[in-house]
Scaffold this motif. Structure first.
Motif, PDB file in Angstrom:
ATOM      1  N   ASN A   2     -13.627  53.024  25.537  1.00  0.00           N
ATOM      2  CA  ASN A   2     -12.333  53.334  24.971  1.00  0.00           C
ATOM      3  C   ASN A   2     -11.233  53.057  25.988  1.00  0.00           C
ATOM      4  N   ASN A   3     -10.187  52.374  25.590  1.00  0.00           N
ATOM      5  CA  ASN A   3      -9.109  52.000  26.499  1.00  0.00           C
ATOM      6  C   ASN A   3      -8.275  53.171  26.982  1.00  0.00           C
ATOM      7  N   GLU A   4      -8.426  54.358  26.381  1.00  0.00           N
ATOM      8  CA  GLU A   4      -7.639  55.488  26.843  1.00  0.00           C
ATOM      9  C   GLU A   4      -8.082  55.940  28.237  1.00  0.00           C
ATOM     10  N   TYR A   5      -9.242  55.543  28.667  1.00  0.00           N
ATOM     11  CA  TYR A   5      -9.728  55.895  29.988  1.00  0.00           C
ATOM     12  C   TYR A   5      -9.439  54.747  30.932  1.00  0.00           C
ATOM     13  N   SER A   6      -8.646  54.997  31.940  1.00  0.00           N
ATOM     14  CA  SER A   6      -8.302  53.930  32.862  1.00  0.00           C
ATOM     15  C   SER A   6      -8.952  54.112  34.224  1.00  0.00           C
ATOM     16  N   PHE A   7      -9.691  55.195  34.407  1.00  0.00           N
ATOM     17  CA  PHE A   7     -10.370  55.458  35.668  1.00  0.00           C
ATOM     18  C   PHE A   7     -11.810  55.895  35.400  1.00  0.00           C
ATOM     19  N   CYS A   8     -12.670  55.649  36.367  1.00  0.00           N
ATOM     20  CA  CYS A   8     -14.012  56.222  36.312  1.00  0.00           C
ATOM     21  C   CYS A   8     -14.384  56.647  37.721  1.00  0.00           C
ATOM     22  N   LYS A   9     -15.317  57.556  37.795  1.00  0.00           N
ATOM     23  CA  LYS A   9     -15.806  58.036  39.090  1.00  0.00           C
ATOM     24  C   LYS A   9     -17.198  57.482  39.292  1.00  0.00           C
ATOM     25  N   ILE A  10     -17.393  56.832  40.413  1.00  0.00           N
ATOM     26  CA  ILE A  10     -18.716  56.359  40.788  1.00  0.00           C
ATOM     27  C   ILE A  10     -19.198  57.301  41.875  1.00  0.00           C
ATOM     28  N   GLY A  11     -20.175  58.133  41.538  1.00  0.00           N
ATOM     29  CA  GLY A  11     -20.632  59.126  42.489  1.00  0.00           C
ATOM     30  C   GLY A  11     -22.094  59.474  42.275  1.00  0.00           C
ATOM     31  N   PHE A  12     -22.685  60.075  43.283  1.00  0.00           N
ATOM     32  CA  PHE A  12     -24.088  60.484  43.256  1.00  0.00           C
ATOM     33  C   PHE A  12     -24.144  61.993  43.066  1.00  0.00           C
ATOM     34  N   SER A  13     -25.062  62.434  42.211  1.00  0.00           N
ATOM     35  CA  SER A  13     -25.253  63.863  41.990  1.00  0.00           C
ATOM     36  C   SER A  13     -26.674  64.119  41.516  1.00  0.00           C
ATOM     37  N   ASP A  14     -27.249  65.217  41.977  1.00  0.00           N
ATOM     38  CA  ASP A  14     -28.555  65.646  41.480  1.00  0.00           C
ATOM     39  C   ASP A  14     -28.425  66.317  40.108  1.00  0.00           C
ATOM     40  N   ASN A  15     -27.197  66.742  39.781  1.00  0.00           N
ATOM     41  CA  ASN A  15     -26.948  67.426  38.514  1.00  0.00           C
ATOM     42  C   ASN A  15     -25.594  66.961  37.967  1.00  0.00           C
ATOM     43  N   PRO A  16     -25.566  65.814  37.260  1.00  0.00           N
ATOM     44  CA  PRO A  16     -24.291  65.256  36.788  1.00  0.00           C
ATOM     45  C   PRO A  16     -23.472  66.197  35.910  1.00  0.00           C
ATOM     46  N   GLU A  17     -24.115  66.947  35.023  1.00  0.00           N
ATOM     47  CA  GLU A  17     -23.371  67.841  34.145  1.00  0.00           C
ATOM     48  C   GLU A  17     -22.653  68.927  34.953  1.00  0.00           C
ATOM     49  N   LYS A  18     -23.329  69.469  35.953  1.00  0.00           N
ATOM     50  CA  LYS A  18     -22.710  70.486  36.800  1.00  0.00           C
ATOM     51  C   LYS A  18     -21.571  69.873  37.611  1.00  0.00           C
ATOM     52  N   ARG A  19     -21.772  68.672  38.092  1.00  0.00           N
ATOM     53  CA  ARG A  19     -20.744  67.998  38.885  1.00  0.00           C
ATOM     54  C   ARG A  19     -19.489  67.749  38.052  1.00  0.00           C
ATOM     55  N   ILE A  20     -19.665  67.344  36.800  1.00  0.00           N
ATOM     56  CA  ILE A  20     -18.506  67.138  35.926  1.00  0.00           C
ATOM     57  C   ILE A  20     -17.747  68.449  35.743  1.00  0.00           C
ATOM     58  N   SER A  21     -18.471  69.523  35.557  1.00  0.00           N
ATOM     59  CA  SER A  21     -17.840  70.828  35.393  1.00  0.00           C
ATOM     60  C   SER A  21     -17.026  71.190  36.635  1.00  0.00           C
ATOM     61  N   GLU A  22     -17.552  70.900  37.809  1.00  0.00           N
ATOM     62  CA  GLU A  22     -16.842  71.185  39.058  1.00  0.00           C
ATOM     63  C   GLU A  22     -15.567  70.346  39.180  1.00  0.00           C
ATOM     64  N   ILE A  23     -15.666  69.068  38.849  1.00  0.00           N
ATOM     65  CA  ILE A  23     -14.510  68.181  38.933  1.00  0.00           C
ATOM     66  C   ILE A  23     -13.476  68.553  37.879  1.00  0.00           C
ATOM     67  N   GLN A  24     -13.931  68.951  36.705  1.00  0.00           N
ATOM     68  CA  GLN A  24     -13.038  69.280  35.594  1.00  0.00           C
ATOM     69  C   GLN A  24     -12.050  70.372  35.967  1.00  0.00           C
TER      70      GLN A  24
END
Length: 83
Positions: A2-24
């Motif tokens: 979707n073009n509404e997203y103009s950025f992405c994060k390239i990162g390493f995590s053992d628990n992506p869902e938890k990491r998203i919650s932390e960044i959010q």
């Protein structure tokens, strides 16, 4: 992608869902996990190097050019993890 997203994060995590919650917590935009793959910190660094010309800040990258093409291709192949 979707073009509404103009950025992405390239990162390493053992628990992506938890990491998203932390960044959010510090982000005014709703974050979504669109794709992940198995890898290591070394793989993460390789991706950072590959897309360094699209780097916005830290682990955040502009979604355009070959990075957009890549993300569009993995999403179109039904490897979308969370919508």
């Amino acid at each position: 992608m979707n073009n509404e997203y103009s950025f992405c994060k390239i990162g390493f995590s053992d628990n992506p869902e938890k990491r998203i919650s932390e960044i959010q917590t510090g982000c005014p935009y709703v974050l979504k996990l669109h794709h992940f793959f198995t890898g290591s910190v070394r793989d993460e660094k390789s991706q950072h190097q590959k897309y360094k010309h699209l780097n916005s800040s830290g682990e955040w990258f502009f979604v355009k050019d070959e990075l957009k093409e890549y993300l569009d291709s993995v999403i179109c192949k039904n490897v979308l993890v969370v919508t």
